[in-house]
Design a protein around this motif. Structure first.
Motif, PDB file in Angstrom:
ATOM      1  N   PHE A 149       0.859  -1.184   0.000  1.00  0.00           N
ATOM      2  CA  PHE A 149       0.000   0.000   0.000  1.00  0.00           C
ATOM      3  C   PHE A 149       0.892   1.230   0.000  1.00  0.00           C
ATOM      4  O   PHE A 149       1.709   1.420   0.912  1.00  0.00           O
ATOM      5  N   ASP A 150       0.751   2.078  -1.013  1.00  0.00           N
ATOM      6  CA  ASP A 150       1.546   3.296  -1.063  1.00  0.00           C
ATOM      7  C   ASP A 150       0.631   4.496  -1.114  1.00  0.00           C
ATOM      8  O   ASP A 150      -0.590   4.366  -1.171  1.00  0.00           O
ATOM      9  N   GLY A 151       1.289   5.689  -1.090  1.00  0.00           N
ATOM     10  CA  GLY A 151       0.501   6.913  -1.129  1.00  0.00           C
ATOM     11  C   GLY A 151      -0.265   7.146   0.163  1.00  0.00           C
ATOM     12  O   GLY A 151      -1.300   7.827   0.150  1.00  0.00           O
ATOM     13  N   LEU A 152       0.211   6.613   1.277  1.00  0.00           N
ATOM     14  CA  LEU A 152      -0.501   6.757   2.545  1.00  0.00           C
ATOM     15  C   LEU A 152      -0.062   8.036   3.250  1.00  0.00           C
ATOM     16  O   LEU A 152       0.920   8.690   2.887  1.00  0.00           O
ATOM     17  N   LEU A 153      -0.848   8.343   4.265  1.00  0.00           N
ATOM     18  CA  LEU A 153      -0.526   9.531   5.070  1.00  0.00           C
ATOM     19  C   LEU A 153       0.533   9.168   6.093  1.00  0.00           C
ATOM     20  O   LEU A 153       0.485   8.122   6.732  1.00  0.00           O
ATOM     21  N   ALA A 154       1.482  10.106   6.259  1.00  0.00           N
ATOM     22  CA  ALA A 154       2.554   9.859   7.224  1.00  0.00           C
ATOM     23  C   ALA A 154       2.005   9.924   8.629  1.00  0.00           C
ATOM     24  O   ALA A 154       1.085  10.695   8.940  1.00  0.00           O
ATOM     25  N   GLY A 155       2.550   9.073   9.462  1.00  0.00           N
ATOM     26  CA  GLY A 155       2.238   9.125  10.875  1.00  0.00           C
ATOM     27  C   GLY A 155       0.792   8.790  11.180  1.00  0.00           C
ATOM     28  O   GLY A 155       0.273   9.261  12.209  1.00  0.00           O
ATOM     29  N   SER A 156       0.188   7.989  10.350  1.00  0.00           N
ATOM     30  CA  SER A 156      -1.235   7.654  10.565  1.00  0.00           C
ATOM     31  C   SER A 156      -1.359   6.165  10.852  1.00  0.00           C
ATOM     32  O   SER A 156      -0.580   5.331  10.356  1.00  0.00           O
ATOM     33  N   GLU A 157      -2.358   5.882  11.638  1.00  0.00           N
ATOM     34  CA  GLU A 157      -2.635   4.487  11.950  1.00  0.00           C
ATOM     35  C   GLU A 157      -3.642   3.936  10.924  1.00  0.00           C
ATOM     36  O   GLU A 157      -4.664   4.572  10.631  1.00  0.00           O
ATOM     37  N   TYR A 158      -3.333   2.739  10.396  1.00  0.00           N
ATOM     38  CA  TYR A 158      -4.200   2.078   9.419  1.00  0.00           C
ATOM     39  C   TYR A 158      -4.598   0.708   9.953  1.00  0.00           C
ATOM     40  O   TYR A 158      -3.805   0.054  10.670  1.00  0.00           O
ATOM     41  N   ALA A 159      -5.778   0.273   9.552  1.00  0.00           N
ATOM     42  CA  ALA A 159      -6.270  -1.089   9.874  1.00  0.00           C
ATOM     43  C   ALA A 159      -6.439  -1.856   8.551  1.00  0.00           C
ATOM     44  O   ALA A 159      -7.118  -1.384   7.637  1.00  0.00           O
ATOM     45  N   LEU A 160      -5.843  -3.014   8.502  1.00  0.00           N
ATOM     46  CA  LEU A 160      -5.906  -3.850   7.303  1.00  0.00           C
ATOM     47  C   LEU A 160      -6.758  -5.093   7.600  1.00  0.00           C
ATOM     48  O   LEU A 160      -6.493  -5.792   8.586  1.00  0.00           O
ATOM     49  N   LYS A 161      -7.714  -5.257   6.787  1.00  0.00           N
ATOM     50  CA  LYS A 161      -8.573  -6.463   6.905  1.00  0.00           C
ATOM     51  C   LYS A 161      -8.334  -7.332   5.666  1.00  0.00           C
ATOM     52  O   LYS A 161      -8.556  -6.898   4.539  1.00  0.00           O
ATOM     53  N   VAL A 162      -7.812  -8.574   5.930  1.00  0.00           N
ATOM     54  CA  VAL A 162      -7.554  -9.520   4.833  1.00  0.00           C
ATOM     55  C   VAL A 162      -8.633 -10.621   4.917  1.00  0.00           C
ATOM     56  O   VAL A 162      -8.707 -11.335   5.934  1.00  0.00           O
ATOM     57  N   SER A 163      -9.413 -10.694   3.893  1.00  0.00           N
ATOM     58  CA  SER A 163     -10.504 -11.702   3.862  1.00  0.00           C
ATOM     59  C   SER A 163     -10.143 -12.792   2.854  1.00  0.00           C
ATOM     60  O   SER A 163      -9.809 -12.499   1.690  1.00  0.00           O
ATOM     61  N   THR A 164     -10.198 -14.036   3.350  1.00  0.00           N
ATOM     62  CA  THR A 164      -9.999 -15.178   2.451  1.00  0.00           C
ATOM     63  C   THR A 164     -11.358 -15.504   1.838  1.00  0.00           C
ATOM     64  O   THR A 164     -12.337 -15.733   2.549  1.00  0.00           O
ATOM     65  N   LEU A 165     -11.466 -15.556   0.517  1.00  0.00           N
ATOM     66  CA  LEU A 165     -12.745 -15.748  -0.184  1.00  0.00           C
ATOM     67  C   LEU A 165     -12.841 -17.183  -0.673  1.00  0.00           C
ATOM     68  O   LEU A 165     -11.883 -17.723  -1.253  1.00  0.00           O
ATOM     69  N   ALA A 166     -13.950 -17.715  -0.363  1.00  0.00           N
ATOM     70  CA  ALA A 166     -14.255 -19.060  -0.899  1.00  0.00           C
ATOM     71  C   ALA A 166     -15.747 -19.080  -1.157  1.00  0.00           C
ATOM     72  O   ALA A 166     -16.549 -19.154  -0.215  1.00  0.00           O
ATOM     73  N   GLY A 167     -16.117 -19.013  -2.410  1.00  0.00           N
ATOM     74  CA  GLY A 167     -17.527 -18.905  -2.731  1.00  0.00           C
ATOM     75  C   GLY A 167     -18.071 -17.626  -2.164  1.00  0.00           C
ATOM     76  O   GLY A 167     -17.501 -16.554  -2.343  1.00  0.00           O
ATOM     77  N   SER A 168     -19.192 -17.858  -1.479  1.00  0.00           N
ATOM     78  CA  SER A 168     -19.792 -16.689  -0.877  1.00  0.00           C
ATOM     79  C   SER A 168     -19.299 -16.484   0.542  1.00  0.00           C
ATOM     80  O   SER A 168     -19.737 -15.565   1.234  1.00  0.00           O
ATOM     81  N   SER A 169     -18.430 -17.345   0.977  1.00  0.00           N
ATOM     82  CA  SER A 169     -17.929 -17.241   2.353  1.00  0.00           C
ATOM     83  C   SER A 169     -16.544 -16.575   2.351  1.00  0.00           C
ATOM     84  O   SER A 169     -15.800 -16.632   1.367  1.00  0.00           O
ATOM     85  N   GLN A 170     -16.320 -16.067   3.458  1.00  0.00           N
ATOM     86  CA  GLN A 170     -15.007 -15.463   3.651  1.00  0.00           C
ATOM     87  C   GLN A 170     -14.601 -15.562   5.117  1.00  0.00           C
ATOM     88  O   GLN A 170     -15.438 -15.630   6.003  1.00  0.00           O
ATOM     89  N   ALA A 171     -13.268 -15.502   5.306  1.00  0.00           N
ATOM     90  CA  ALA A 171     -12.717 -15.504   6.667  1.00  0.00           C
ATOM     91  C   ALA A 171     -11.696 -14.364   6.743  1.00  0.00           C
ATOM     92  O   ALA A 171     -10.793 -14.290   5.898  1.00  0.00           O
ATOM     93  N   SER A 172     -11.922 -13.542   7.668  1.00  0.00           N
ATOM     94  CA  SER A 172     -11.121 -12.294   7.710  1.00  0.00           C
ATOM     95  C   SER A 172     -10.171 -12.270   8.918  1.00  0.00           C
ATOM     96  O   SER A 172     -10.452 -12.842   9.987  1.00  0.00           O
ATOM     97  N   THR A 173      -9.093 -11.609   8.704  1.00  0.00           N
ATOM     98  CA  THR A 173      -8.113 -11.322   9.771  1.00  0.00           C
ATOM     99  C   THR A 173      -7.692  -9.832   9.645  1.00  0.00           C
ATOM    100  O   THR A 173      -7.473  -9.359   8.526  1.00  0.00           O
ATOM    101  N   SER A 174      -7.647  -9.173  10.764  1.00  0.00           N
ATOM    102  CA  SER A 174      -7.315  -7.721  10.758  1.00  0.00           C
ATOM    103  C   SER A 174      -5.986  -7.465  11.498  1.00  0.00           C
ATOM    104  O   SER A 174      -5.601  -8.230  12.396  1.00  0.00           O
ATOM    105  N   ILE A 175      -5.380  -6.371  11.164  1.00  0.00           N
ATOM    106  CA  ILE A 175      -4.145  -5.922  11.825  1.00  0.00           C
ATOM    107  C   ILE A 175      -4.059  -4.399  11.731  1.00  0.00           C
ATOM    108  O   ILE A 175      -4.576  -3.808  10.782  1.00  0.00           O
ATOM    109  N   HIS A 176      -3.506  -3.820  12.733  1.00  0.00           N
ATOM    110  CA  HIS A 176      -3.316  -2.352  12.758  1.00  0.00           C
ATOM    111  C   HIS A 176      -1.818  -2.007  12.654  1.00  0.00           C
ATOM    112  O   HIS A 176      -0.979  -2.702  13.208  1.00  0.00           O
ATOM    113  N   GLN A 177      -1.530  -0.935  12.030  1.00  0.00           N
ATOM    114  CA  GLN A 177      -0.138  -0.478  11.919  1.00  0.00           C
ATOM    115  C   GLN A 177      -0.087   1.008  11.564  1.00  0.00           C
ATOM    116  O   GLN A 177      -1.052   1.559  11.023  1.00  0.00           O
ATOM    117  N   TRP A 178       1.051   1.589  11.917  1.00  0.00           N
ATOM    118  CA  TRP A 178       1.287   3.031  11.674  1.00  0.00           C
ATOM    119  C   TRP A 178       2.311   3.211  10.577  1.00  0.00           C
ATOM    120  O   TRP A 178       3.282   2.468  10.477  1.00  0.00           O
TER     121      TRP A 178
END
Length: 997
Positions: A149-178
């Motif tokens: 991910f580029d073009g982000l704001l400096a010194g900002s906290e972001y939350a990333l949600k990664v969803s694994t897709l399988a059909g109509s289902s998904q399983a998500s995992t989140s993480i925060h970082q600055w």
């Protein structure tokens, strides 16, 4: 067939599927289930369920896998009905999800480990934590495991949600970082006041928090810390110390990241010093600036000295920040100054100024007082001195000054209407502020007026001219004249005389020469216009006029000298006593000889040469053919270097072959010595003579057959001084006997001088005959030392002096008295001061009653009394006063006196029998000279008896008294004329051996 209404769910589990169905109408005897991968047809799991069961769990499945499930229901009558449904297990979330900025402020790198099972892909959603807005949404292939991910704001906290897709289902995992924060830029720290600093910066949005730390660099302590949220761009620090340097550090923080940002330093404004003053210092041309130290700090003070009303800076001095004064030395005298004191802290300054002050002015230099040739005015001028103006005064010498004030641009002033030839005093002082310099004083004269009626006359003299004049009508200090030769204008003589002179004679001039006198009056260094007069000196008669034979017969050559003086012409007159014929010839001034021809031989001729100069003439002596030697002139006889020598000198006047010096004793006229000296010698020392004798000297000049004697000169040899000089006092009178021994040689007499030592009076002079060997100096002061000098005298000369000091005997004190002031232990001595002097008195008190030590006192020469204390009571003393001068003494007569006795003590009375009374007592001190015991009848008060006893008595018994009678008794102690008594004591005699009272 019958619909079973199959449904599949995973209930959030990725490895299981729950199959549910509806029970068919009429029920079912059981169910069989087969699960296989979609499209494979190969059963993976089989299961069965009994009647009344409407659901079944398949476990151990692969997440995200598509499955086909067939459900067969066994109905009644062995009928079956089957139904197939497809289902997909929920995917597993990714593992080891990470989000890392890598130190970048605009990039986040996401990575993960693939989830177990199958998936169709990944869906990535990046959110901005503060705003909760979706920043980026991306779908990636199932085999992707990273994303940038580029073009982000400096010194900002972001939350990333990664969803694994399988059909109509998904399983998500989140993480925060600055993202890493960006450092603010353009940090500035500037003073807002003496106690505040304003910090500002740009780019403040790139960090979640800004941390500011303000350090006091002087104390090395942290003054203020501050944490500010994103967006703050300035801050004011309050309550700081004035004039102090601070350091501001800034750091940016976002999440776990902290970036050290820029720093800045700045000073608070310093406070200006208070009570700035400028005043005179102790040293000349110095001013001292003082101020009070304000609060806060400063690097130093810059003290600027400003000159004049325009406050032009002339000097800068830096002093430490804790200083409160500074002294400026070597300033220009008489100038106005002010001082500006600036507190400096870093680049900032705070100033305060003083009021003006002045340095002491100097008196003007190059002061001059010029007469400019005028008798009636003087021009005063001076070099301009620094100051506001001048005070000037002009007055004749020793007259009071009158002051005038002038502006500072004035450097000269002309005084008019003054008196000619007068000395004036001019004073000028510089004024600067309250100060006036010491005056610069100068004197000068006005030009004098010229003398009047100047005349010049020779008065018949050949080498002198007398100038005379009348005094000037105004003042002058004297007259000056220049005598010039009229023809050559060469200056011959200068003369300067006082203003009381009216004439002067110029001596040693050239005979027969015309002179011009230029006279002027003087006043100080100035001269009046000159007045002139002219005259000739009388010409000198020709010297050295001789007649000599020429080779020609019947001729005589006349020769004459022109050694001194001017002549217009010579007139020669030749005659003979044998012939009446006379020849007169005039020749020019440069002719010095003439030959007369045709004369008769064998005749003595006489020649007279006359000099003419101006209106005056002078003739020579007659000359004959024989030249007689001239007698020697200026014969002088003086004492030689020793008393046995005479020094003879003379001046040769020309002629002669040699000289004969004849010496004779003046009284006898007999020649005792002849000494021949050749021509050219003009002095002779005669030795072996008698000291102090009178001699006669005559010098005979010889030339051919003719002899000419000089004038007789008288001279003395110096006498020898007296020998063995002594001076001793005469005991019977206040005089000194002076003795000496006769020295060898002769003398006319002796001269003595007597001078009292320490006195300003002139010395007494005495004379004694030449055969005297002693003299008594009478009428001297007693006890005084005299310096006696004696010389032997012969003619005008005297010997070397002999000196001696002698002292007269002092005079004895008179009217000596020794009195008793009524005391038993004191005596008072006084005497009259004798005439003359003495070194001191020696006073001796002798004890005549007991063998005790005499008392001796030394008193000053002016003392006239002394009191003796602590003496023995009832004792007799004698006193003597002696005047002492050097080794000589003079004593008074002795006088005596007694001290008062002390009264007897412990008087007791007793009656040993009816007709006896006994008295006993004790002596007080050393006792008395004697005792007197008196007995009185108490009843009748009549005196009964008296007994005089010696000093050793201590008791006495009176007999033949009346029995049984009361008596009173007293005992007196006596010493010389003094006595003192006990009180009266009473006692009774016994009555027939019985005590009645």
């Amino acid at each position: 067939g019958t619909l079973l209404n199959l449904s599949v769910s995973d209930h959030g589990r990725s490895d299981s599927l729950l199959l549910s169905w509806d029970e068919p109408e009429g029920g079912a005897e059981g169910y069989s289930l087969a699960l296989s991968s979609l499209g494979s047809g190969t059963p993976l799991q089989n299961g069965s369920a009994g009647p009344n069961i409407t659901s079944f769990w398949f476990h151990g499945l692969t997440p995200g896998m598509r499955y086909e499930i067939e459900v067969t229901a066994t109905l009644a009558c062995m009928e079956t009905t089957s139904q197939t449904v497809t289902a997909q297990t929920s995917p597993s979330p990714v593992r080891n999800l990470s989000l890392n900025s890598g130190g970048s402020s605009a990039v986040l790198h996401a990575s993960w480990a693939h989830a177990h099972g199958q998936r169709d892909g990944y869906d990535l959603a990046l959110y901005h934590s503060d705003s909760q807005t979706l920043v980026r949404n991306a779908s990636v292939l199932p085999n992707a495991s990273t994303f940038l991910f580029d073009g982000l704001l400096a010194g900002s906290e972001y939350a990333l949600k990664v969803s694994t897709l399988a059909g109509s289902s998904q399983a998500s995992t989140s993480i925060h970082q600055w993202t890493a924060p960006s450092i603010p830029t353009q940090l500035r720290l500037s003073p807002g006041s003496s106690t505040s600093l304003v910090a500002s910066w740009a780019g403040a949005g790139g960090a979640a928090w800004l941390h500011l730390a303000l350090h006091n660099l002087l104390t090395q302590t942290v003054t203020t810390t501050l944490s500010a949220r994103r967006g703050l761009t300035s801050y004011t620090f309050q309550h700081l110390h004035p004039g102090t340097q601070y350091w501001l550090g800034l750091s940016a923080t976002s999440g776990p990241y902290t970036m050290v940002g820029p720093n800045a330093t700045a000073w608070t404004y310093p406070l200006s010093p208070g009570n700035v003053t400028l005043s005179a210092a102790e040293e000349q041309n110095s001013l001292q600036a003082r101020w009070s130290t304000p609060a806060g700090e400063r690097d130093f003070y810059l003290v600027t000295l400003q000159e004049g009303e325009d406050s032009v800076p002339t000097r800068n001095i830096s002093v430490s920040g804790d200083n409160g004064h500074v002294t400026f030395h070597g300033l220009s005298p008489g100038k106005q100054y002010s001082v500006q004191v600036t507190a400096v802290a870093g680049p900032y300054r705070a100033s305060a100024r003083s009021t003006a002050a002045w340095t002491q002015p100097l008196a003007p230099s190059d002061v001059s007082l010029s007469s400019q040739g005028s008798p009636y005015s003087l021009l005063a001028s001076w070099e301009e001195a620094t100051g506001e103006g001048y005070v000037v005064a002009l007055s004749p010498m020793e007259h009071p000054m009158k002051n005038s004030s002038l502006l500072k641009d004035v450097t000269n002033f002309t005084y008019k209407g003054l008196r000619p030839g007068t000395l004036y005093t001019f004073e000028v002082s510089t004024v600067a502020g309250p100060y006036t310099s010491s005056p610069r004083r100068i004197t000068n004269w006005t030009y004098p007026l010229p003398p009047e009626q100047v005349t010049l006359s020779n008065q018949g003299r050949s080498t002198a001219l007398q100038a005379s004049w009348r005094a000037t009508p105004a003042g002058s200090t004297g007259y000056t004249g220049t005598l010039r030769e009229t023809k050559s204008q060469e200056q011959v003589r200068n003369m300067t005389v006082g203003n009381n002179w009216m004439n002067v004679t110029f001596e040693d001039l050239v005979p027969g020469r015309q002179y011009t006198l230029e006279m002027a009056a003087m006043a100080g260094p100035y001269r009046s216009p000159v007045r002139s007069a002219t005259d000739w000196t009388y010409p000198l008669a020709p010297a050295g006029v001789t007649l000599t034979n020429t080779r020609r017969p019947l001729g005589l050559s006349a020769f004459w000298d022109k050694d001194a003086g001017d002549v217009d012409q010579f007139h020669l007159q030749l005659y003979s006593k044998s012939h009446p014929a006379q020849r007169n010839i005039s020749v020019g001034p440069n002719t010095h000889n003439f030959t007369f021809l045709g004369l008769s031989p064998g005749i003595q001729y006489f020649l007279k040469v006359t000099v003419l100069a101006g209106p005056y003439r002078s003739a020579s002596h007659f000359a004959t053919e024989w030249t007689y030697p001239l007698s020697l002139a200026n014969v002088s006889v003086q004492p030689g270097q020793r008393p046995q020598e005479l020094h003879v000198s003379w001046v040769e006047s020309g002629g002669g072959r040699d000289h004969l010096v004849q010496l004779s004793v003046a009284e006898s006229l007999s020649i005792i010595r002849n000494v021949s000296v050749p021509r050219g010698v003009n002095q002779l020392d005669l030795e072996g003579l008698v000291p102090g004798s009178r001699y006669r000297v005559e010098i005979i000049s010889q030339a051919g057959p003719h002899r000419t004697s000089s004038q007789t000169a008288i001279g003395y040899t110096v006498p020898l001084p007296p020998l063995s000089l002594s001076a001793s006092p005469v005991s019977t009178a206040w005089a000194l006997a002076v003795h000496w021994e006769t020295p060898p040689g002769q003398r006319d007499g002796y001269r003595l001088s007597v001078h009292e030592e320490g006195s300003s009076a002139p010395a007494r002079n005495l004379e004694a005959g030449k055969d005297s060997t002693n003299v008594t100096l009478a009428r001297l002061e007693p006890g005084t030392c005299y310096l006696v000098g004696i010389w032997a005298v012969a003619g005008p000369y005297r010997s070397l002096p002999k000196n001696i000091t002698g002292c007269t005997v002092p005079a004895a004190p008179t009217n000596l008295s020794l009195t008793n002031p009524g005391s038993s232990s004191e005596l008072y001595t006084c005497w009259n001061k004798p005439p003359g002097r003495r070194d001191h008195y020696r006073v001796i008190l002798y004890s005549l009653s007991i063998q005790s030590r005499d008392q001796v006192q030394t008193l000053s020469p002016d003392a006239q009394n002394i009191t003796w204390t602590h003496l023995e009571a009832g004792s007799r003393f004698a006193v003597q006063v002696t005047a002492v001068k050097g080794l000589f003494e003079a004593s008074s007569t002795n006088v005596t006196q007694w001290t008062y006795p002390l009264a007897p003590a412990n008087l007791t009375l007793s009656s040993p029998s009816a007709s006896m009374l006994q008295a006993s007592w004790a002596a007080t001190g050393r006792g008395a000279e004697g005792y007197v015991v008196d007995v009185y009848d108490t009843d009748s008060s009549s005196h009964v008896a008296r007994m005089v006893l010696g000093g050793d008595a201590r008791s006495h018994t009176f007999r033949n008294l009346s029995p049984g009678t009361r008596y009173s008794m007293a005992v007196r102690a006596t010493a010389g004329p003094f006595h003192i008594s006990t009180p009266n004591f009473t006692h009774c005699t016994r009555e027939y051996d019985a005590l009645l009272c």
